[in-house]
Design an enzyme around this catalytic site. Structure first.
Site, PDB file in Angstrom:
ATOM      1  N   ASN A 694      -0.323   1.462  -0.653  1.00 43.28           N
ATOM      2  CA  ASN A 694      -1.371   2.429  -1.002  1.00 43.28           C
ATOM      3  C   ASN A 694      -1.475   2.678  -2.495  1.00 43.28           C
ATOM      4  O   ASN A 694      -2.313   3.458  -2.924  1.00 43.28           O
ATOM      5  CB  ASN A 694      -1.094   3.758  -0.288  1.00 43.28           C
ATOM      6  CG  ASN A 694      -2.312   4.288   0.442  1.00 43.28           C
ATOM      7  OD1 ASN A 694      -3.242   3.532   0.729  1.00 43.28           O
ATOM      8  ND2 ASN A 694      -2.325   5.558   0.736  1.00 43.28           N
ATOM      9  N   ASN A 720      -6.328   4.728  -2.721  1.00 45.20           N
ATOM     10  CA  ASN A 720      -5.202   5.489  -2.198  1.00 45.20           C
ATOM     11  C   ASN A 720      -5.728   6.510  -1.196  1.00 45.20           C
ATOM     12  O   ASN A 720      -6.308   7.528  -1.567  1.00 45.20           O
ATOM     13  CB  ASN A 720      -4.455   6.180  -3.337  1.00 45.20           C
ATOM     14  CG  ASN A 720      -3.319   7.047  -2.836  1.00 45.20           C
ATOM     15  OD1 ASN A 720      -2.808   6.849  -1.736  1.00 45.20           O
ATOM     16  ND2 ASN A 720      -2.906   8.009  -3.645  1.00 45.20           N
ATOM     17  N   ASP A 742       7.721   5.444   5.174  1.00 42.62           N
ATOM     18  CA  ASP A 742       8.691   4.594   4.489  1.00 42.62           C
ATOM     19  C   ASP A 742      10.033   5.280   4.285  1.00 42.62           C
ATOM     20  O   ASP A 742      11.009   4.624   3.906  1.00 42.62           O
ATOM     21  CB  ASP A 742       8.135   4.125   3.140  1.00 42.62           C
ATOM     22  CG  ASP A 742       7.758   5.284   2.230  1.00 42.62           C
ATOM     23  OD1 ASP A 742       7.895   6.452   2.666  1.00 42.62           O
ATOM     24  OD2 ASP A 742       7.326   5.035   1.091  1.00 42.62           O
ATOM     25  N   ASP A 743      10.110   6.582   4.505  1.00 48.66           N
ATOM     26  CA  ASP A 743      11.393   7.278   4.376  1.00 48.66           C
ATOM     27  C   ASP A 743      11.923   7.755   5.724  1.00 48.66           C
ATOM     28  O   ASP A 743      12.859   8.550   5.771  1.00 48.66           O
ATOM     29  CB  ASP A 743      11.270   8.464   3.427  1.00 48.66           C
ATOM     30  CG  ASP A 743      10.235   9.479   3.889  1.00 48.66           C
ATOM     31  OD1 ASP A 743       9.494   9.169   4.843  1.00 48.66           O
ATOM     32  OD2 ASP A 743      10.159  10.569   3.301  1.00 48.66           O
ATOM     33  N   GLU A 829      -3.658  13.563   8.001  1.00 45.96           N
ATOM     34  CA  GLU A 829      -4.108  12.427   8.802  1.00 45.96           C
ATOM     35  C   GLU A 829      -3.410  12.399  10.160  1.00 45.96           C
ATOM     36  O   GLU A 829      -3.996  11.962  11.160  1.00 45.96           O
ATOM     37  CB  GLU A 829      -3.891  11.120   8.040  1.00 45.96           C
ATOM     38  CG  GLU A 829      -2.506  10.508   8.142  1.00 45.96           C
ATOM     39  CD  GLU A 829      -1.454  11.271   7.356  1.00 45.96           C
ATOM     40  OE1 GLU A 829      -0.269  10.914   7.455  1.00 45.96           O
ATOM     41  OE2 GLU A 829      -1.800  12.236   6.640  1.00 45.96           O
ATOM     42  N   ASP A 830      -2.169  12.879  10.220  1.00 46.08           N
ATOM     43  CA  ASP A 830      -1.459  12.907  11.492  1.00 46.08           C
ATOM     44  C   ASP A 830      -2.044  13.954  12.430  1.00 46.08           C
ATOM     45  O   ASP A 830      -2.139  13.742  13.642  1.00 46.08           O
ATOM     46  CB  ASP A 830       0.029  13.156  11.259  1.00 46.08           C
ATOM     47  CG  ASP A 830       0.275  14.305  10.288  1.00 46.08           C
ATOM     48  OD1 ASP A 830      -0.719  14.900   9.798  1.00 46.08           O
ATOM     49  OD2 ASP A 830       1.439  14.603  10.000  1.00 46.08           O
TER      50      ASP A 830
END
Length: 916
Positions: A694, A720, A742-743, A829-830
């Protein structure tokens, strides 16, 4: 003689003297060499004994006192060190000799073991090869691979179909050329240019522009008429003017036959007449259209061909899209008025139709006097209003009635005024025309459209009317259909409905309006989808987002994280070790379309599907379909497995095997990303990893990506945006998507368990971190809450499974205003995905395991740690509720854990519980 004798005598004395001297010297030398050392030794020892016994000078000294001198001490230390090292080396030498002897024995044993293992390996390879060969033979016999057959194009000439008995008896079986539309054709549609025929220049400019814009964006439209399955002709709405009188039926027939691909009878042609006004021309009446179908909003009974012609909705929003933020909310269920009606009955109205023998449309309408049901309706509704049992609004006279057809109820006033009344109405009466010959009209469709637009539940009085797309839409789920003779029981019927029933109907009506009626693009898509569904051609594949891959180089082989090796109390059982494979395409795509239609339309217990791409859905949004998309979407309940099968033998009771794709969004956290990718090494059922890059800055040139044994596709994005997480990337070849941050730090056993749960609930979001929404009484608004609680309504997509089709719905079907909100806040977004899935399925998500968070320890700070993060999420929830018109999220106290999670079992019983 004397001299000699004298010489001897005289000379003998010195000789004797010299002899004595030599003897003396010898004795002295012997004494010195022998006795002197003994005497000296005795003397010295006598001196030591006479002095201090602790201070010996010359004798032997105990305890190494001889080394008290500095130089002597150094030499002594060296001697002692050398002696110790020699002793140690000797011990090591002996130890190494023993170790060498033992290793030699082990080498001999390993050589013997290797030889034995090689023999076993060869035998196993032979067995595996034979098993694979047998498996392929069985698969080839029982499940042949499906592929698209070669399409055979028909001749350009007439197909030679037997003519129907009369033009009004046309049906698909007798008037449609199926040869031009094979199942694998893709349903190509050729659209005539409106400027290519005579009356095209007189079509309403707004209708023409909206139609052309919709055609450009339609995936079925082709520019090659030779391969077309369907030919579309826009015939209206025409503008009336003195300079352009409407063509007579005979003239119109000649112009239609002059179309280049009419082929004498117009087979596979559809004449589309879109109406923007309540009073529209039915100039196709008394016109022989041959084998061409007609799609318009006004039909007379003698004109309408059931199952062949199509009743369409009016085109209200031609070039402008409706503002969803202005649409009133769906709650509270009950509004100010129980029901409303505003209209004026038209007994006789000047017709704008061209009279033609045998009778004009208006003359036929006036020839059959209407029944007295309309008078009974007026009397009954006035009686309900006068009773004051409920607050209702009925008006049967208008100050400014809109032009309408004879025997029809004219609309009152301007559209904005009518909408204001409907916004405060629980039900909206839609009374059919008094003459039973008028089965559909633009004014009737306009009333229905406006009621659905603002959430007033339509109550249709008149069972002879044909509602738009009535062959495919089950209107009983969104409207109340009542015959006119039952008008006296209408008040009782409306009062008997519960709030839940009314909310479900209102929600379904909103779904129908948004999907089929709201824009010109939806109207055209629905017309084409109706015809495509009628001839049983599967839908085109969904639109996928092309991947622009960023080249990257793999580094060393990724290891296995020690933290992932501990699977806790969960027995993983046998896992798949096969290479990546995509979900099968073409499996049951057509067979569901043709065979399972009856089941789904009649609400029999059946599979879950989604079907908004081909926008005809005869069931509720909660039962939307995966109807035959080229991406291989399959029904849930109709595969192998089922009761009595071991869970591992047929996961989820669907297909014997399946994989999933990890989609990971990242932004300038290379080290964290590399660690997360390494943790995926050895993960079963993983097909590939799609990394959504992104950041506008590309990855570092010296960045080494881990080699996890599977493809890692790095996708370059245009901007982005968190919405990029849910784009339906064409690199995703599986139905299951594991969306993960990613974490995020999840163990392999947790991921596998979540995947197995998703396979049994493919229509749900299945994940780990649960959240819920709550109502703020003080501020009268919704709140987002991440605290531990006994219930939840959301599962964050930072670690969750969902079907790929939801990515399509999120990107192309969900209202654009929601995606714009996500870009504005770079957040939510979730939440938007949870709103979408709950809105479609009317089911809550499924949380698995007891994990409440999924962040890895020691990772950099995330956006969620900012205080403004929660304030933005509060705003997002309230905004999404306004867009949807209601709160679609549903609470649940249901959580899924392994059957034997933290269950203590006897050692002799554990083998009985092999699978989770």
């Amino acid at each position: 003689m004397q001299r000699n004798g004298g010489g001897v005598g005289v000379g003998g004395q010195p000789w004797m003297f010299r002899r004595v001297r030599l003897t003396w010297l010898s004795f002295m030398l012997f004494f010195i060499l022998v006795f002197f050392p003994l005497i000296a030794h005795y003397y010295l020892t006598t001196i030591d004994e006479a002095g201090d016994r602790d201070k010996h000078i010359f004798g032997p000294r105990p305890g190494g006192e001889l080394c008290e001198a500095k130089h002597v001490q150094d030499l002594c230390r060296i001697r002692e060190s050398v002696s110790e090292e020699l002793l140690q080396l000797e011990a090591k030498r002996q130890e190494l000799n023993g170790e060498i002897a033992r290793l030699n024995l082990r080498i001999e044993a390993c050589k013997r073991s290797i030889d034995s293992a090689k023999q076993d390996l060869l035998q196993l390879k032979n067995v595996i090869s034979q098993t694979e060969h047998s498996y392929k033979e069985l698969m080839a016999q029982n499940q042949p691979k499906l592929s698209l057959p070669v399409r055979l194009l028909p001749d350009k000439e007439d197909p030679g179909l037997p003519p129907p008995k009369s033009p009004r008896s046309c049906r698909l079986r007798s008037c449609f050329d199926y040869a031009r539309c094979p199942l694998t054709s893709g349903f190509p549609v050729y659209v005539y240019d409106t400027d290519s025929y005579l009356w095209g220049s007189y079509i309403d400019p707004l209708v023409k522009q909206a139609f052309v814009a919709s055609v450009k964006s339609n995936i079925y439209v082709t520019n090659n008429p030779n391969i077309a399955c369907l030919y579309l002709v826009l015939v209206g709405e025409l503008q009336e003017s003195p300079s352009f009188p409407l063509p007579s039926p005979s003239e119109l027939e000649k112009q239609l036959k002059a179309l280049p691909y009419w082929r004498s009878d117009g087979h596979n042609h559809v004449l589309v007449h879109l109406s923007r006004k309540s009073m529209t021309q039915n100039f196709l009446y008394n016109v022989s259209t041959g084998r061409a179908a007609v799609a318009q909003s006004t039909f007379l009974e003698q004109q309408y061909r059931e199952g062949f012609d199509l009743v369409v909705s009016p085109l209200v929003h031609a070039l402008s899209e409706p503002n969803f933020l202005e649409v009133p909310p769906q709650v509270p269920v009950k509004r100010k008025y129980l029901f409303t009606f505003q209209g004026e009955r038209v007994e006789s109205l000047r017709s704008s139709l061209q009279e033609a023998p045998p009778q004009s449309f208006e003359e036929e309408m006036e020839g059959d006097p209407p029944a007295d049901y309309d008078d009974r309706i007026i009397g009954t509704l006035k009686a309900v209003q006068d009773s004051h049992l409920d607050q209702v609004l009925v008006e049967f006279t208008c100050k400014n009635p809109r032009p309408s057809l004879p025997t029809e109820w004219a609309l009152c006033g301007e559209r904005e005024d009518r909408l204001e009344v409907l916004k405060v109405s629980t039900f909206a009466l839609v009374i059919a025309a008094g003459d039973g010959q008028l089965v559909a009209s633009a004014g009737f469709g306009m009333r229905l459209f406006e009621a659905l637009e603002v959430g007033a539940i339509p109550v249709v009085l008149g069972d002879h009317s044909r509602l738009p797309y009535h062959q495919f839409i089950r209107w009983s789920e969104a409207a109340i259909l009542v015959p006119k003779p039952r008008v006296t029981e209408l008040h009782f019927l409306l009062r008997s409905l519960s709030d839940n029933d009314m909310l479900a109907m209102r929600r379904q009506g909103r779904f129908l309006w948004e999907t089929y009626f709201s824009t010109s693009e939806n109207v055209l898509n629905t017309i084409l989808a109706s015809i495509r569904t009628s001839i049983q051609v599967p839908a085109a594949p969904i639109k996928e987002e092309p991947v622009h891959e960023i080249p990257h180089k793999a580094g060393k082989l990724a290891g296995t994280d020690a933290n992932l090796a501990d699977n806790g109390d969960l027995d993983l059982g046998p896992v798949e070790t096969e290479p990546p494979y995509a979900s099968p395409r073409f499996l049951r795509n057509f067979t569901y379309t043709a065979a399972d239609t009856y089941r789904s339309w009649n609400r029999a217990p059946g599979p879950f599907h989604l079907f908004p791409h081909t926008p005809l859905d005869p069931v509720l949004p909660s039962e939307a379909k995966f109807l035959g998309s080229g991406t291989g979407f399959r029904p849930i309940g109709g595969g192998t497995g089922g009761s009595g099968k071991e869970f591992q033998a047929a996961l989820g009771g669907n297909v014997p095997r399946e994989q999933f794709t990890v989609v990971m969004l990242t932004y300038e956290r290379e080290e964290v990303l590399m660690n997360s990718l390494e943790r995926l090494n050895g993960l079963p059922y993983l097909n590939k990893v799609v990394v959504v890059w992104n950041s506008p800055k590309p990855p570092s040139d010296d960045l080494l990506w881990p080699d996890i044994g599977l493809p890692i596709v790095v996708v370059r994005t245009e901007k982005n945006s968190l919405n990029n997480r849910f784009l339906p990337w064409d690199a995703v070849e599986t139905e299951a998507i594991l969306s993960i941050d990613d974490d995020a730090h999840l163990r392999h056993d947790e991921i596998m368990f979540g995947f197995r749960v998703w396979r049994e609930a493919r229509d749900r979001i299945v994940g780990f971190p649960g959240r819920y929404h709550a109502w703020d009484v003080n501020h009268q608004s919704w709140l987002y809450n991440s605290n531990y609680s006994c219930e939840l309504s959301m599962v964050l997509t930072g670690a969750a499974f969902f079907h790929k089709y939801y990515a399509y719905l999120y990107s192309y079907v969900m209202p654009q205003a929601i995606r714009d909100m996500v870009d504005e806040y770079i957040n939510c977004e979730d939440i938007a995905m949870n709103f979408l899935v709950s809105h479609i399925t009317r089911k809550p998500p499924i949380k698995v395991t007891s994990r409440w968070t999924f962040r890895c320890p020691g990772c950099p700070q995330a956006l969620s740690h900012d205080d403004s993060h929660f304030h933005e999420r509060h705003k997002c929830i309230n905004f999404f509720v306004k867009v949807y018109g209601y709160m679609p999220l549903l609470y649940t106290q249901f959580r899924v854990d392994s059957v034997l999670f933290k269950t203590r079992l006897p050692h002799d019983k554990t083998k009985c519980f092999k699978f989770i």
